[in-house]
Scaffold this motif. Structure first.
Motif, PDB file in Angstrom:
ATOM      1  N   ARG A  24       7.862 123.136   3.366  1.00 41.66           N
ATOM      2  CA  ARG A  24       7.588 124.564   3.514  1.00 41.66           C
ATOM      3  C   ARG A  24       7.205 124.924   4.938  1.00 41.66           C
ATOM      4  N   ASP A  25       6.526 123.999   5.615  1.00 45.44           N
ATOM      5  CA  ASP A  25       5.902 124.332   6.891  1.00 45.44           C
ATOM      6  C   ASP A  25       6.737 124.005   8.119  1.00 45.44           C
ATOM      7  N   PHE A  26       7.857 123.299   7.944  1.00 46.56           N
ATOM      8  CA  PHE A  26       8.661 122.920   9.112  1.00 46.56           C
ATOM      9  C   PHE A  26       9.069 124.128   9.965  1.00 46.56           C
ATOM     10  N   PRO A  27       9.610 125.205   9.362  1.00 41.28           N
ATOM     11  CA  PRO A  27      10.020 126.347  10.194  1.00 41.28           C
ATOM     12  C   PRO A  27       8.846 126.997  10.927  1.00 41.28           C
ATOM     13  N   ILE A  28       7.675 126.980  10.307  1.00 43.01           N
ATOM     14  CA  ILE A  28       6.488 127.568  10.949  1.00 43.01           C
ATOM     15  C   ILE A  28       6.119 126.751  12.181  1.00 43.01           C
ATOM     16  N   PHE A  29       6.108 125.425  12.022  1.00 50.31           N
ATOM     17  CA  PHE A  29       5.785 124.549  13.154  1.00 50.31           C
ATOM     18  C   PHE A  29       6.710 124.820  14.334  1.00 50.31           C
ATOM     19  N   GLY A  30       7.996 124.979  14.025  1.00 46.79           N
ATOM     20  CA  GLY A  30       8.972 125.184  15.086  1.00 46.79           C
ATOM     21  C   GLY A  30       8.732 126.452  15.871  1.00 46.79           C
ATOM     22  N   ARG A  31       8.284 127.514  15.217  1.00 47.55           N
ATOM     23  CA  ARG A  31       8.114 128.804  15.891  1.00 47.55           C
ATOM     24  C   ARG A  31       6.728 129.004  16.497  1.00 47.55           C
ATOM     25  N   MET A  32       5.766 128.208  16.086  1.00 49.42           N
ATOM     26  CA  MET A  32       4.404 128.407  16.609  1.00 49.42           C
ATOM     27  C   MET A  32       4.347 128.189  18.109  1.00 49.42           C
ATOM     28  N   PRO A  33       3.731 129.106  18.847  1.00 51.57           N
ATOM     29  CA  PRO A  33       3.520 128.858  20.276  1.00 51.57           C
ATOM     30  C   PRO A  33       2.540 127.699  20.465  1.00 51.57           C
ATOM     31  N   ARG A  34       2.653 127.007  21.568  1.00 53.96           N
ATOM     32  CA  ARG A  34       1.713 125.931  21.857  1.00 53.96           C
ATOM     33  C   ARG A  34       0.303 126.488  22.007  1.00 53.96           C
ATOM     34  N   GLY A  35      -0.647 125.811  21.394  1.00 55.68           N
ATOM     35  CA  GLY A  35      -2.026 126.274  21.431  1.00 55.68           C
ATOM     36  C   GLY A  35      -2.370 127.289  20.361  1.00 55.68           C
TER      37      GLY A  35
ATOM     38  N   TYR B 248       3.239 119.419  19.894  1.00 51.89           N
ATOM     39  CA  TYR B 248       3.571 120.523  20.799  1.00 51.89           C
ATOM     40  C   TYR B 248       5.074 120.768  20.903  1.00 51.89           C
ATOM     41  N   ASP B 249       5.898 119.751  20.582  1.00 47.81           N
ATOM     42  CA  ASP B 249       7.350 119.878  20.698  1.00 47.81           C
ATOM     43  C   ASP B 249       7.901 120.555  19.447  1.00 47.81           C
ATOM     44  N   GLY B 250       8.247 121.836  19.544  1.00 49.16           N
ATOM     45  CA  GLY B 250       8.724 122.600  18.399  1.00 49.16           C
ATOM     46  C   GLY B 250      10.004 122.082  17.784  1.00 49.16           C
ATOM     47  N   ARG B 251      10.754 121.269  18.527  1.00 43.55           N
ATOM     48  CA  ARG B 251      11.987 120.716  17.976  1.00 43.55           C
ATOM     49  C   ARG B 251      11.695 119.696  16.874  1.00 43.55           C
ATOM     50  N   GLN B 252      10.536 119.044  16.946  1.00 47.17           N
ATOM     51  CA  GLN B 252      10.217 118.006  15.965  1.00 47.17           C
ATOM     52  C   GLN B 252       9.557 118.577  14.704  1.00 47.17           C
ATOM     53  N   LYS B 253       9.003 119.771  14.795  1.00 49.60           N
ATOM     54  CA  LYS B 253       8.507 120.518  13.627  1.00 49.60           C
ATOM     55  C   LYS B 253       7.661 119.659  12.685  1.00 49.60           C
ATOM     56  N   ARG B 254       6.559 119.158  13.212  1.00 53.36           N
ATOM     57  CA  ARG B 254       5.727 118.257  12.408  1.00 53.36           C
ATOM     58  C   ARG B 254       4.340 118.143  13.010  1.00 53.36           C
ATOM     59  N   MET B 255       3.427 117.553  12.238  1.00 54.11           N
ATOM     60  CA  MET B 255       2.131 117.191  12.770  1.00 54.11           C
ATOM     61  C   MET B 255       2.284 115.854  13.511  1.00 54.11           C
ATOM     62  N   ILE B 256       1.243 115.407  14.175  1.00 55.64           N
ATOM     63  CA  ILE B 256       1.321 114.160  14.921  1.00 55.64           C
ATOM     64  C   ILE B 256       1.423 112.971  13.965  1.00 55.64           C
ATOM     65  N   SER B 257       1.994 111.889  14.468  1.00 53.05           N
ATOM     66  CA  SER B 257       2.114 110.654  13.707  1.00 53.05           C
ATOM     67  C   SER B 257       0.834 109.824  13.837  1.00 53.05           C
ATOM     68  N   VAL B 258       0.759 108.762  13.065  1.00 53.09           N
ATOM     69  CA  VAL B 258      -0.374 107.840  13.169  1.00 53.09           C
ATOM     70  C   VAL B 258      -0.476 107.280  14.582  1.00 53.09           C
ATOM     71  N   ARG B 259       0.655 106.862  15.173  1.00 57.07           N
ATOM     72  CA  ARG B 259       0.600 106.306  16.522  1.00 57.07           C
ATOM     73  C   ARG B 259       0.195 107.358  17.534  1.00 57.07           C
ATOM     74  N   GLU B 260       0.644 108.589  17.362  1.00 59.35           N
ATOM     75  CA  GLU B 260       0.254 109.656  18.291  1.00 59.35           C
ATOM     76  C   GLU B 260      -1.241 109.957  18.167  1.00 59.35           C
ATOM     77  N   ALA B 261      -1.762 109.921  16.952  1.00 53.68           N
ATOM     78  CA  ALA B 261      -3.205 110.088  16.773  1.00 53.68           C
ATOM     79  C   ALA B 261      -3.949 108.950  17.461  1.00 53.68           C
ATOM     80  N   ALA B 262      -3.421 107.734  17.332  1.00 49.47           N
ATOM     81  CA  ALA B 262      -4.042 106.588  17.988  1.00 49.47           C
ATOM     82  C   ALA B 262      -4.023 106.757  19.511  1.00 49.47           C
TER      83      ALA B 262
END
Length: 501
Positions: free
Chosen positions: A341-352, A430-444
């Motif tokens: 449901r949230d992928f399109p929202i992630f893509g359009r959200m401005p950074r920050g 921050y990369d709207g093309r990936q349309k997702r929250m951060i991964s475990v490795r990115e959190a690390a």
């Protein structure tokens, strides 16, 4: 009574001198860590030159991660490093036997470290406890809030040369009570010199705004004062930090306190690390946009190659090449939470942007879906409700304004929490093309865990371990300052011996 106290003090002084002499001869300081979690503080201590002799942690998955990264290669010992232990019930003598150490509890360790559980102290944890129990003062009655008393008992049992404690700033205002000051006073009567302060991880090269309290104490016979590290990076803290600090510092006395002034960044320091510098070279994850089954099957331990065509930043190189925890061409932890449901929202959200912005975007997406219908359904109809449910998140923006937040590539991340994988989109890539929250490795990475540090357990457990951890780079800065304090004590001892000679 006075005779017994004097005898105990003489015994403690003799023990401290023996330990300092052993370190002066070239021995490595041995650490016992309580409530170690997965090992963020341990990694900082180890990298600064301390020996991890034993640890106590009650969470099974965190222990599995700890053993995976720190246990000796001896299979028999590895098992002991992965066993969960209760800090309150754990016998120090049994611990020494389990870890194959020499001597008794008072001889085995030079440093006692602890990341005492912060849930009862943190304001967010207090509200959660209130909501679960219905008791306004539930945080005061939480057994985790009194673990520091057991900690002081373990100080008596092990008599370390130095002590290091980490916690949230709100521990200084626990229902109007300054717990670190009580700990410092308890340590004073035991013969220790104590200081505590607040350090922000962003000032020490961590790409995350994370304010934490650190308390350091040393045996008074060392004749040194605990020191805290000077910042290595600079940034203007966002609005709100001063007021949060003021609340935490409300019960710090102007006179007679063990509190040290908060270190401030000097002019000319490099800027703090932004999230893009921290994450840009990590794998580009977009599988979920094609087929969610692919990423749902992926395990935390599965590895993907680093991104091609991206020159790693200085920070990224540090994460790739951390001594003892380096990675080569591939990296693990490439799993993310999935809600289509949230992928399109992630893509359009401005950074920050935060949740109110996300909600407006979702409403706009719903309008677009309605316009594409041959016969646009009216509000309240079954079709309208189905489209609404498939498009708009159900959270009240007035109650959860910070529930979602998209990373700003040019600034450090907000604080990572243990609930990152469970109930929040507080860290959207921050990369709207990936349309997702951060991964475990990115959190690390945002927590400054090196890429060769592996996490045991599934995705949510890994996020929880990362969110609960001390950022290793901040731990390293504090650990280096502690090592310098010990070396100063050794130098002072050597100088005194030369004068006597």
């Amino acid at each position: 009574m006075k005779h017994r106290r004097r005898t105990a003090m003489e015994s403690n002084e003799k023990l401290a001198k023996c330990k300092l002499e052993r370190l002066a001869s070239g021995a490595i300081p041995k650490v016992l860590e309580l409530c170690s979690g997965c090992g963020g503080l341990s990694l900082g201590l180890k990298t600064a030159g301390f020996e991890l002799a034993a640890h106590v942690e009650s969470n099974d998955e965190a222990n599995a991660t700890y053993a995976l990264n720190f246990a000796p290669e001896n299979p028999a010992q590895t098992k002991q490093w992965a066993i969960s232990r209760d800090m309150v019930a754990q016998s120090m003598s049994d611990l020494i036997t389990d870890f194959g150490l020499a001597g008794g509890p008072r001889e085995a360790f030079d440093v006692l470290a602890a990341g005492l559980p912060c849930q009862a102290f943190a304001r967010i944890g207090r509200s959660k406890l209130r909501s679960v129990t219905g008791d306004e003062d539930a945080f005061k009655n939480d057994p985790r809030a009194s673990l520091y008393r057991r900690f002081l008992e373990i100080v008596d049992e092990t008599r370390p040369l130095a002590i290091l404690v980490e916690n949230v700033p709100d521990i200084m205002n626990f229902g109007g009570h300054n717990v670190p000051e009580e700990i410092a006073e308890g340590l004073r009567v035991r013969g220790y010199v104590t200081r505590y302060t607040l350090l922000n991880a962003a000032f020490y090269g961590v790409p995350q705004l994370r304010e934490r309290l650190f308390l350091v104490a040393v045996d008074a016979t060392l004749d040194v004062i605990p020191q805290f590290p000077s910042p290595t990076h600079f940034m203007e803290l966002p609005r709100g930090y001063e007021s949060s600090r003021a609340v935490a510092l409300k019960h710090v006395k102007d006179v007679g306190s063990h509190f040290s002034p908060i270190p401030s960044p000097a002019g000319g320091l490099p800027s703090s690390i932004g999230t893009e510098s921290a994450l840009a070279d990590l794998p580009f994850i977009s599988d979920h946009l094609r087929d969610t089954a692919i990423i749902r099957k992926r395990k935390v331990a599965d590895k993907l190659p680093y991104r091609e065509g991206i020159t790693p930043s200085t920070y990224a190189h540090l994460m790739r090449d951390w001594p003892g925890f380096s990675a080569s061409e591939n990296v693990s932890g490439n799993v993310v939470r999935i809600t289509t449901r949230d992928f399109p929202i992630f893509g359009r959200m401005p950074r920050g942007a935060d949740y109110p912005v996300a909600l407006r975007i979702a409403q706009q997406l719903l309008e677009e879906k309605l316009q594409r219908e041959n016969f646009p359904p009216r509000p309240g109809t079954i079709r309208y409700k189905a489209l609404e449910k498939a498009t708009i998140p159900p959270y009240d923006a007035s109650k959860f304004p910070n529930k979602w937040w998209k990373l700003d590539p040019d600034a450090p991340s907000r604080t990572l929490t243990a609930h990152l994988g469970k109930d929040t989109y507080s860290h959207i890539h921050y990369d709207g093309r990936q349309k997702r929250m951060i991964s475990v490795r990115e959190a690390a990475r945002l927590q400054s865990f090196p890429d060769g540090f592996e996490f045991a357990g599934a995705m949510n457990a890994s996020f929880r371990q990362i969110g609960n951890a001390v950022p290793p780079m901040l731990a390293l800065a504090v650990s280096k300052a502690l090592m310098e304090t010990i070396e100063q004590a050794i130098a002072g001892r050597d100088s005194a011996n030369r004068r006597v000679a």
